[in-house]
Scaffold this active site. Structure first.
Site, PDB file in Angstrom:
ATOM      1  CB  CYS A  11      -0.861   0.053   1.255  1.00 35.66           C
ATOM      2  SG  CYS A  11      -1.868  -1.420   1.515  1.00 35.66           S
TER       3      CYS A  11
ATOM      4  NE  ARG B 161       4.191   1.658  -1.553  1.00 36.35           N
ATOM      5  CZ  ARG B 161       5.276   0.909  -1.399  1.00 36.35           C
ATOM      6  NH1 ARG B 161       6.267   1.027  -2.236  1.00 36.35           N
ATOM      7  NH2 ARG B 161       5.376   0.063  -0.402  1.00 36.35           N
TER       8      ARG B 161
ATOM      9  CD1 TRP C 146      -1.895  -5.388  -3.030  1.00 36.08           C
ATOM     10  CD2 TRP C 146      -2.904  -4.358  -4.725  1.00 36.08           C
ATOM     11  NE1 TRP C 146      -1.984  -6.273  -4.076  1.00 36.08           N
ATOM     12  CE2 TRP C 146      -2.600  -5.673  -5.124  1.00 36.08           C
ATOM     13  CE3 TRP C 146      -3.559  -3.517  -5.636  1.00 36.08           C
ATOM     14  CZ2 TRP C 146      -2.905  -6.163  -6.383  1.00 36.08           C
ATOM     15  CZ3 TRP C 146      -3.865  -4.016  -6.884  1.00 36.08           C
ATOM     16  CH2 TRP C 146      -3.549  -5.318  -7.255  1.00 36.08           C
TER      17      TRP C 146
ATOM     18  CG  ASN D  77       2.985  -0.831   3.015  1.00 31.28           C
ATOM     19  OD1 ASN D  77       4.067  -0.426   2.669  1.00 31.28           O
ATOM     20  ND2 ASN D  77       2.446  -1.901   2.496  1.00 31.28           N
ATOM     21  N   GLY D  78       1.335  -3.423   4.822  1.00 30.25           N
ATOM     22  CA  GLY D  78       1.942  -4.697   5.209  1.00 30.25           C
ATOM     23  C   GLY D  78       0.958  -5.566   5.978  1.00 30.25           C
TER      24      GLY D  78
ATOM     25  CD  GLU E 296       6.217 -16.812 -17.295  1.00 32.28           C
ATOM     26  OE1 GLU E 296       5.318 -17.281 -18.020  1.00 32.28           O
ATOM     27  OE2 GLU E 296       6.234 -15.618 -16.931  1.00 32.28           O
TER      28      GLU E 296
ATOM     29  CE  LYS F 107       6.945 -12.751 -18.687  1.00 32.48           C
ATOM     30  NZ  LYS F 107       5.868 -13.299 -18.156  1.00 32.48           N
TER      31      LYS F 107
ATOM     32  CD  GLU G 224       4.744 -11.511 -21.729  1.00 34.09           C
ATOM     33  OE1 GLU G 224       3.532 -11.368 -21.888  1.00 34.09           O
ATOM     34  OE2 GLU G 224       5.237 -11.972 -20.680  1.00 34.09           O
TER      35      GLU G 224
ATOM     36  CG  HIS H  83      10.198 -36.542 -31.391  1.00 35.24           C
ATOM     37  ND1 HIS H  83      10.438 -37.773 -31.963  1.00 35.24           N
ATOM     38  CD2 HIS H  83      10.484 -36.691 -30.081  1.00 35.24           C
ATOM     39  CE1 HIS H  83      10.836 -38.633 -31.033  1.00 35.24           C
ATOM     40  NE2 HIS H  83      10.874 -37.988 -29.872  1.00 35.24           N
TER      41      HIS H  83
ATOM     42  CE  LYS I 297       0.016  -7.017 -14.812  1.00 34.70           C
ATOM     43  NZ  LYS I 297       1.162  -7.919 -15.002  1.00 34.70           N
TER      44      LYS I 297
HETATM   45  C1  G6P Z   1      -2.769 -11.248 -20.153  1.00 35.80           C
HETATM   46  C2  G6P Z   1      -1.428 -10.723 -19.641  1.00 35.80           C
HETATM   47  C3  G6P Z   1      -0.559 -11.871 -19.159  1.00 35.80           C
HETATM   48  C4  G6P Z   1      -1.300 -12.692 -18.123  1.00 35.80           C
HETATM   49  C5  G6P Z   1      -2.643 -13.186 -18.646  1.00 35.80           C
HETATM   50  C6  G6P Z   1      -3.486 -13.806 -17.557  1.00 35.80           C
HETATM   51  O1  G6P Z   1      -2.569 -11.945 -21.331  1.00 35.80           O
HETATM   52  O2  G6P Z   1      -0.757 -10.013 -20.661  1.00 35.80           O
HETATM   53  O3  G6P Z   1       0.633 -11.355 -18.587  1.00 35.80           O
HETATM   54  O4  G6P Z   1      -0.511 -13.778 -17.730  1.00 35.80           O
HETATM   55  O5  G6P Z   1      -3.405 -12.091 -19.170  1.00 35.80           O
HETATM   56  O6  G6P Z   1      -3.793 -12.814 -16.629  1.00 35.80           O
HETATM   57  P1  G6P Z   1      -4.271 -13.114 -15.169  1.00 35.80           P
HETATM   58  O7  G6P Z   1      -4.595 -11.763 -14.592  1.00 35.80           O
HETATM   59  O8  G6P Z   1      -5.468 -13.997 -15.270  1.00 35.80           O
HETATM   60  O9  G6P Z   1      -3.146 -13.787 -14.458  1.00 35.80           O
END
Ligand code: G6P
Length: 608
Positions: free
Chosen positions: A2, A27, A74, A100-101, A481, A485, A488, A504, A603
């Site tokens: 927060c 935050r 948050w 915060n925390g 993963e 990264k 994207e 294969h 996002k």
């Molecule tokens: C979007 C974002 C990804 C994320 C995915 C799932 O595609 O760009 O970074 O992993 O959604 O989002 P979520 O909020 O469900 O983890």
């Protein structure tokens, strides 16, 4: 995570505090509030929602006063709502607190207070602090706060004011950050520098276990045991925008570097000193865990990749058949789900439309629904019977890093909790997991040292069109993963596959200089992964391995090695992902991309 802001001085506090909160909104932004002291009374204004709503309320009902504290939230304890918004007061309105925390022992403190007749206006841990400080108050706010925090355990920062001492703020730092800004006859206090940078560049950083007493004319820092502390001032040279990112060029890099702290938060109060695991919002009915015959994980994107790690863990440690399905596929399939299935829906935002739909289908079919999410009060958390919050704090960069890592931590905690309840967890593995998880924040810190090398290696990848990522078992889950990264944010085509699958088909694409990233941490399949390295090396590939610091073999096979600290193999995803995040980041940086907002991506995907 927060944001906290405080002001005391000759000017009106409310606009200064609200402006500071605006700069701390990164935050947290699910609710906000301020408390202002006008010399005789304290006035609290707070609301659910973004700061703009609080600002609107203050326009309608302005509050005057020369000292004030504020908070942008948050949520971690209690859903986002007006009553859970900070500041919190004791029932008499004598003491006001923002925080915060997490106060780990808040439930037992709350029960003790309730047994003595206290009534609570919110579900937060913070309100407990306001009660405690008011009970301890006998004319000196500093001493009351000192005694109250002596009863609290956790990782947090707090600021308190009281009605009887206008113009005084007392703050404590226990891990969560806190800085004091020194003005000309005025003082500021904040979670982070950007909140105060346009008032002063003269900063004092408060350290862990310190309490600071602030008036308009000065400040005094002590350790909680009363030992005086001398602290040098810092002159901040960053510009305001840089400061919001903590001096990092992008939120993604900042979030990568926040992972050790985020992990500490995720474990806080859940993996106890005596090794017990307490998952505060997971309440499986008696017999459910014993009768569990399937775990069904559903998610999208990075959260799906966290699910791939979960599958490996749950099958290996719990011997429970586990499926991982993309939510957008599963929602239109006819999955075999029933009352003895546990559905684990993973989502950073808790708002991804496909994940919500798949989770809804699981519920319809009678499955118990457990959400693993970063956002308290999100739709997924509200629709689930059980919730495990990741507590990574707001993630701003589109490419997920700290949310992913804390999802993994959540899965390890779940494996421990379920494994123990079923009585299937080998005691040696149990002990390895407990000790390993405790040490993981420090190991993450060490893994971040790979950055320097990642910068150099990025130069080799930045001009390439294709990159391949391989690994086996848990290493494969991480490779997938790492590959996401890379694609994207750098827009370099990348693909991940199990190391054994290469031959294969994909091997046909490996020619002179093709970059192949190999994650190689799993002792039981080490030699098999080495064979895959040899296959690609024979075709001229440039092999970059991610391997333990004490692996002396790997350098004989790979061209370059990104080293990670030694951890038990079962925990390796918690560190092996870090060099891959750093590599992707620096490749994207070398290519000059908009790293925090990559093209075509969002996002949170709240439409189908
Ligand atoms: C979007 C974002 C990804 C994320 C995915 C799932 O595609 O760009 O970074 O992993 O959604 O989002 P979520 O909020 O469900 O983890």
């Amino acid at each position: 995570m927060c944001g906290i802001m405080g002001y005391v001085g000759p000017r009106e506090a409310a606009p200064i505090v609200v402006d500071g909160l605006r700069r701390l909104e990164y935050r947290g932004y699910d609710s906000a509030g301020i408390a202002v002291h006008d010399g005789t009374a304290l006035t609290v204004t707070k609301t659910e929602g973004k700061l703009a709503r609080l600002a609107g309320l203050l326009d309608e009902h302005p509050v005057a006063g020369r000292s004030g504290i504020g908070h942008t939230r948050w949520a971690t304890h209690g859903a986002p709502s007006d009553r859970n918004a900070h500041p919190h007061t004791d029932p008499g309105g004598e003491v006001v607190v923002v925080h915060n925390g997490i106060i780990e022992n808040f439930l037992s403190l709350r029960e003790t207070l309730a047994a003595a007749g206290a009534e609570f206006a919110s579900e937060t841990d913070t309100e407990v602090l306001a009660h405690l400080i008011a009970l301890e108050y006998d004319g000196d706010l500093l001493e009351a706060v000192r005694r109250a925090v002596g009863m609290a355990e956790g990782a947090y920062a707090l600021v308190a004011m009281c009605r009887q001492e206008p113009g005084r703020m007392v703050a404590v730092r226990m891990i969560s950050p806190l800085v004091v800004g020194i003005g000309d006859g005025e003082m500021f206090l904040a979670s982070d520098v950007p909140a105060i940078l346009h008032h002063t560049r003269d900063i004092v950083v408060i350290d862990n276990g310190e309490i600071v007493d602030i008036t308009a004319d000065g400040w005094k820092i002590e350790k909680l045991d009363g030992t005086p502390v001398e602290r040098d001032r810092l002159e901040i040279t960053w510009d305001a925008e840089q400061a919001e990112r903590g001096g990092y060029p992008h939120f993604m890099l900042k979030e990568i570097f926040e992972q050790a702290n985020a992990t500490t938060e995720t474990l806080s109060g859940r993996l106890l000193e005596d090794g017990r695991v307490v998952l505060e919002d997971v309440h499986f009915p008696p017999g459910f865990v014993a009768g569990l015959d399937k775990i069904w994980i559903t998610a999208c994107g990075t959260a799906y990749h966290a699910g791939l790690v979960g599958k490996e863990l749950f099958e290996r440690l719990l011997r429970i058949p586990t499926e991982v399905g993309y939510a957008h596929e599963l929602r239109y399939s006819d999955p075999i789900i029933q009352g003895t299935t546990l559905t684990l829906a993973i989502s950073q935002s808790g708002e991804t439309a496909d994940t919500l739909a798949a989770a809804g289908l699981a519920k319809e079919r009678g499955s118990r629904l457990l959400a693993l999410t970063n956002v308290v009060g999100s739709t997924l958390s509200r629709e689930s019977t059980d919730v495990l919050y990741t507590r990574a704090g707001p993630e701003i960069a589109v490419a997920s890093t700290k949310a992913y890592l804390t999802m993994l931590v959540g899965e390890y905690l779940l494996a421990l909790a379920i494994g123990r309840e079923r009585g299937v967890l080998d005691p040696a593995i149990d002990a390895t997991l407990v000790a390993g998880l405790r040490g993981i924040p420090a190991k993450i810190g060490e893994a971040l040292a790979a950055e320097e090398q990642a910068v150099v290696l990025a130069g080799r990848f930045a001009g390439r069109d294709d990159v391949y990522f391989i690994g086996r078992g848990l290493d494969h889950a991480v490779a997938v993963e790492g590959s996401l990264k890379m694609k994207e944010i750098s827009y370099v085509h990348s693909e991940a596959m199990p190391a054994g699958e290469l031959k294969h088909g994909t091997l046909a694409l490996v020619t002179e200089g093709t970059p192949v990233v190999v994650v190689i941490t799993q002792g039981d399949v080490y030699d098999k992964t080495v064979s895959a390295i040899q296959e690609v090396k024979a075709r001229g590939a440039f092999v970059l391995a991610v391997a333990y610091e004490d692996d002396e073999q790997v350098a004989k096979h790979a061209d370059e090695v990104l080293r990670i600290p030694r951890v038990p193999d079962v925990l390796s995803p918690l560190v092996s992902i870090i060099p891959l995040q750093l590599l992707a980041y620096h490749v994207a940086a070398a290519r000059g991309h908009d790293i925090d907002q990559p093209r075509n991506l969002a996002k949170s995907v709240t439409v189908e």
